[in-house]
Design an enzyme around this catalytic site. Structure first.
Site, PDB file in Angstrom:
ATOM      1  N   GLU A  98      -6.005  15.977   0.359  1.00  0.00           N
ATOM      2  CA  GLU A  98      -4.520  15.632   0.835  1.00  0.00           C
ATOM      3  C   GLU A  98      -3.786  15.294  -0.231  1.00  0.00           C
ATOM      4  O   GLU A  98      -3.635  14.516  -0.508  1.00  0.00           O
ATOM      5  CB  GLU A  98      -5.315  14.827   1.883  1.00  0.00           C
ATOM      6  CG  GLU A  98      -6.422  15.053   2.658  1.00  0.00           C
ATOM      7  CD  GLU A  98      -6.453  14.313   4.308  1.00  0.00           C
ATOM      8  OE1 GLU A  98      -7.225  14.534   4.855  1.00  0.00           O
ATOM      9  OE2 GLU A  98      -5.372  13.613   4.311  1.00  0.00           O
ATOM     10  N   CYS A 111       3.745  15.518  -2.494  1.00  0.00           N
ATOM     11  CA  CYS A 111       3.197  14.311  -2.447  1.00  0.00           C
ATOM     12  C   CYS A 111       1.420  14.053  -3.011  1.00  0.00           C
ATOM     13  O   CYS A 111       0.411  15.580  -1.769  1.00  0.00           O
ATOM     14  CB  CYS A 111       2.782  13.603  -0.849  1.00  0.00           C
ATOM     15  SG  CYS A 111       1.667  11.686  -1.116  1.00  0.00           S
ATOM     16  N   CYS A 118      -9.352   4.577  -1.290  1.00  0.00           N
ATOM     17  CA  CYS A 118      -9.057   3.732  -1.962  1.00  0.00           C
ATOM     18  C   CYS A 118      -9.541   1.934  -2.072  1.00  0.00           C
ATOM     19  O   CYS A 118      -9.671   1.679  -0.609  1.00  0.00           O
ATOM     20  CB  CYS A 118      -6.997   3.231  -1.401  1.00  0.00           C
ATOM     21  SG  CYS A 118      -5.785   2.344  -1.820  1.00  0.00           S
ATOM     22  N   CYS A 122      -4.868  -2.396   2.116  1.00  0.00           N
ATOM     23  CA  CYS A 122      -3.842  -2.722   2.864  1.00  0.00           C
ATOM     24  C   CYS A 122      -3.756  -3.046   3.834  1.00  0.00           C
ATOM     25  O   CYS A 122      -4.170  -1.403   4.680  1.00  0.00           O
ATOM     26  CB  CYS A 122      -2.744  -1.929   2.446  1.00  0.00           C
ATOM     27  SG  CYS A 122      -2.394  -1.982   0.133  1.00  0.00           S
ATOM     28  N   CYS A 125      -2.638   0.326   6.098  1.00  0.00           N
ATOM     29  CA  CYS A 125      -3.076   1.926   5.567  1.00  0.00           C
ATOM     30  C   CYS A 125      -4.302   3.077   5.804  1.00  0.00           C
ATOM     31  O   CYS A 125      -5.341   1.938   5.864  1.00  0.00           O
ATOM     32  CB  CYS A 125      -2.461   1.859   4.030  1.00  0.00           C
ATOM     33  SG  CYS A 125      -2.871   3.686   3.416  1.00  0.00           S
ATOM     34  N   GLY A 166      -4.843   6.805  -2.794  1.00  0.00           N
ATOM     35  CA  GLY A 166      -4.932   5.916  -3.897  1.00  0.00           C
ATOM     36  C   GLY A 166      -4.037   4.923  -4.227  1.00  0.00           C
ATOM     37  O   GLY A 166      -3.180   5.619  -4.330  1.00  0.00           O
ATOM     38  N   HIS A 223       6.938  -4.091   0.804  1.00  0.00           N
ATOM     39  CA  HIS A 223       6.645  -5.311   2.075  1.00  0.00           C
ATOM     40  C   HIS A 223       6.821  -6.477   2.915  1.00  0.00           C
ATOM     41  O   HIS A 223       7.009  -6.747   4.109  1.00  0.00           O
ATOM     42  CB  HIS A 223       4.932  -4.628   2.675  1.00  0.00           C
ATOM     43  CG  HIS A 223       4.983  -2.448   1.897  1.00  0.00           C
ATOM     44  ND1 HIS A 223       5.669  -2.157   2.850  1.00  0.00           N
ATOM     45  CD2 HIS A 223       3.939  -1.990   1.658  1.00  0.00           C
ATOM     46  CE1 HIS A 223       5.164  -0.356   1.767  1.00  0.00           C
ATOM     47  NE2 HIS A 223       3.809  -1.050   1.473  1.00  0.00           N
ATOM     48  N   CYS A 347       3.031   9.043   6.109  1.00  0.00           N
ATOM     49  CA  CYS A 347       2.778   8.574   5.164  1.00  0.00           C
ATOM     50  C   CYS A 347       1.450   7.465   5.343  1.00  0.00           C
ATOM     51  O   CYS A 347       1.676   7.027   6.459  1.00  0.00           O
ATOM     52  CB  CYS A 347       4.043   6.987   4.545  1.00  0.00           C
ATOM     53  SG  CYS A 347       5.316   6.982   3.610  1.00  0.00           S
TER      54      CYS A 347
HETATM   55  N1  SAH Z   1      -1.013   3.044  -3.636  1.00  0.00           N
HETATM   56  C1  SAH Z   1       0.442   3.433  -3.162  1.00  0.00           C
HETATM   57  C2  SAH Z   1       0.483   4.802  -2.888  1.00  0.00           C
HETATM   58  C3  SAH Z   1      -0.520   5.194  -1.728  1.00  0.00           C
HETATM   59  S1  SAH Z   1       1.027   4.737  -0.336  1.00  0.00           S
HETATM   60  C4  SAH Z   1       1.575   2.562  -2.823  1.00  0.00           C
HETATM   61  O1  SAH Z   1       0.809   1.366  -2.430  1.00  0.00           O
HETATM   62  O2  SAH Z   1       2.128   2.283  -3.266  1.00  0.00           O
HETATM   63  C5  SAH Z   1       2.382   5.896  -0.114  1.00  0.00           C
HETATM   64  C6  SAH Z   1       3.401   4.544   0.532  1.00  0.00           C
HETATM   65  O3  SAH Z   1       2.551   4.735   1.795  1.00  0.00           O
HETATM   66  C7  SAH Z   1       3.628   2.921  -0.125  1.00  0.00           C
HETATM   67  O4  SAH Z   1       4.658   2.833   0.411  1.00  0.00           O
HETATM   68  C8  SAH Z   1       2.420   2.790   1.161  1.00  0.00           C
HETATM   69  O5  SAH Z   1       3.087   1.248   1.005  1.00  0.00           O
HETATM   70  C9  SAH Z   1       3.397   4.089   2.735  1.00  0.00           C
HETATM   71  N2  SAH Z   1       2.063   3.078   3.543  1.00  0.00           N
HETATM   72  C10 SAH Z   1       1.495   2.986   3.880  1.00  0.00           C
HETATM   73  N3  SAH Z   1      -0.336   3.579   5.134  1.00  0.00           N
HETATM   74  C11 SAH Z   1       2.105   3.571   5.902  1.00  0.00           C
HETATM   75  C12 SAH Z   1       1.981   3.336   7.212  1.00  0.00           C
HETATM   76  N4  SAH Z   1       0.511   3.080   8.083  1.00  0.00           N
HETATM   77  N5  SAH Z   1       2.653   3.566   7.689  1.00  0.00           N
HETATM   78  C13 SAH Z   1       3.990   3.915   6.864  1.00  0.00           C
HETATM   79  N6  SAH Z   1       3.405   3.379   5.685  1.00  0.00           N
HETATM   80  C14 SAH Z   1       3.124   3.965   5.190  1.00  0.00           C
END
Ligand code: SAH
Length: 355
Positions: A98, A111, A118, A122, A125, A166, A223, A347
């Site tokens: 995607e 993006c 991944c 986290c 996510c 990822g 975060h 995101c």
């Molecule tokens: N692995 C990399 C890139 C992917 S995540 C990283 O961690 O930076 C891209 C962004 O989206 C990151 O800042 C991540 O923390 C944020 N993100 C992930 N899940 C989210 C959610 N449920 N709501 C809002 N932002 C989120």
């Protein structure tokens, strides 16, 4: 008769130097590398037949021996509320990827993803919840741009963020090669100043990227400024601590002369207290930086379990208050209001339903 498929050479994703070397290795002049580079990345060619400054014989040999198309277009969806456009692409092995286009007032950002799934897990996510499938090749990373540009118009994409599915720095060499292709501005017209690699914090790779000479922008998914809280929501923090990552980011910023972006997803009761504001203010005073505040996008469509199921968004009014208090401390703060959540393109929502 049993046919044994010949292993083809993947040209898509090779930076110029590698392409030159390839052509020399097959007994062709080095400049063929530049010609094919130009066709693949500048003219978006996907067939050797189009490459009319290459001898016919060479074109048919390349068609037999090499691959220059790594992704197929499967589907796209547009968010009615924000104009955000989500693309679904498919790899040769039928994995889905995607990528998302986010139109804003003065820029349009693409993006892109660097892995299928991944491994970092986290807790907030959706991609983390689906687990890890594979690293994308440099060709698959760059082809997301090429296919999006073909659909949306090359001139209509001004910025690139490595913030899709990822962790780019866990797929370092493919990420680096894709950046080297972007770095040749001929290909896209997008300078590295408009490209951001986002990482959850793989400290040694942040240092390697700083030393690569590619002055791309970096974003750290912060975060929380507290080790224990951060480890709870981002298990990778147990391997590379916040302190290690902040030291690496300081090095990065100094070495590249760029400013870091700290991404900060607002989680109710977890990272939205006065203590968090104080810690953020202290951190930002030490490093040329800005903060991207991201309202937490629900994972309910994924039916999360365990700690992920307990996470809730900080209410909007509280976010506004949090931002005001940070700005009062002279910190640059941008709030990334959710775009594209109606098509699960926001995101942290990229976890394909198609596979
Ligand atoms: N692995 C990399 C890139 C992917 S995540 C990283 O961690 O930076 C891209 C962004 O989206 C990151 O800042 C991540 O923390 C944020 N993100 C992930 N899940 C989210 C959610 N449920 N709501 C809002 N932002 C989120």
């Amino acid at each position: 008769m049993i046919q044994i498929a010949k292993k083809k050479v993947l040209l898509k994703g090779m930076p110029l130097e590698e392409l030159n070397n390839y052509f020399v290795s097959i007994g062709e002049p080095k400049f063929r590398g530049g010609q094919v580079f130009n066709w693949m990345y500048n003219h978006l060619a996907t067939l050797f037949g189009e490459m009319d400054n290459l001898p016919k014989l060479l074109r048919s040999k390349l068609a037999d021996d090499t691959i220059i198309k790594t992704l197929d277009f499967v589907d796209s969806q547009i968010s009615a509320s924000s104009g955000t456009k989500k693309f679904i692409f498919e790899t040769i092995e039928h994995n889905k990827i995607e990528s998302v286009i986010i139109p804003e007032e003065n820029r349009t950002t693409l993006c892109i993803s660097t892995q299928i799934g991944c491994p970092l897990d986290c807790k907030f996510c959706a991609t983390g919840l689906m687990g890890y499938k594979k690293n994308l090749t440099a060709g698959e990373i760059f082809d997301q741009y090429l296919l999006a540009a073909k659909d949306y118009g090359k001139d209509n994409i001004s910025n690139i963020v490595y913030m899709g599915m990822g962790e780019p720095l866990l797929n370092y060499s493919a990420t680096l090669n894709s950046l080297k292709i972007f770095a040749d501005e001929l290909t896209t017209g997008i300078s590295l100043k408009k490209i951001t690699v986002s990482t959850a914090g793989i400290a040694p790779k942040i240092i390697e990227l700083a030393d690569s000479g590619l002055k791309v922008k970096i974003a750290l998914s912060l975060h929380s400024c507290f080790e224990d809280t951060r480890s709870k929501i981002m298990p990778v923090n147990l391997k590379y601590s916040l302190k290690q990552n902040i030291d690496a980011i300081k090095y990065y910023v100094k070495r590249t002369g760029t400013r870091v972006t700290f991404e900060y997803v607002m989680l109710k009761g977890i990272n939205d207290r006065q203590d968090d504001i104080n810690a953020l203010a202290k951190l930002c005073a030490e490093i040329p930086s800005k903060i991207n505040i991201i309202p937490f996008n629900s994972l309910k469509h994924m039916n999360p379990e365990g700690y992920s199921a307990q996470l809730e968004p900080t209410p909007k009014r509280k976010i506004e208050d949090f931002v005001t208090r940070l700005r009062d401390r002279n910190i640059t703060v941008i709030v990334r209001y959710t775009q594209g959540d109606d098509i699960a393109a926001a995101c942290g929502q990229l976890a394909t339903n198609y596979s």
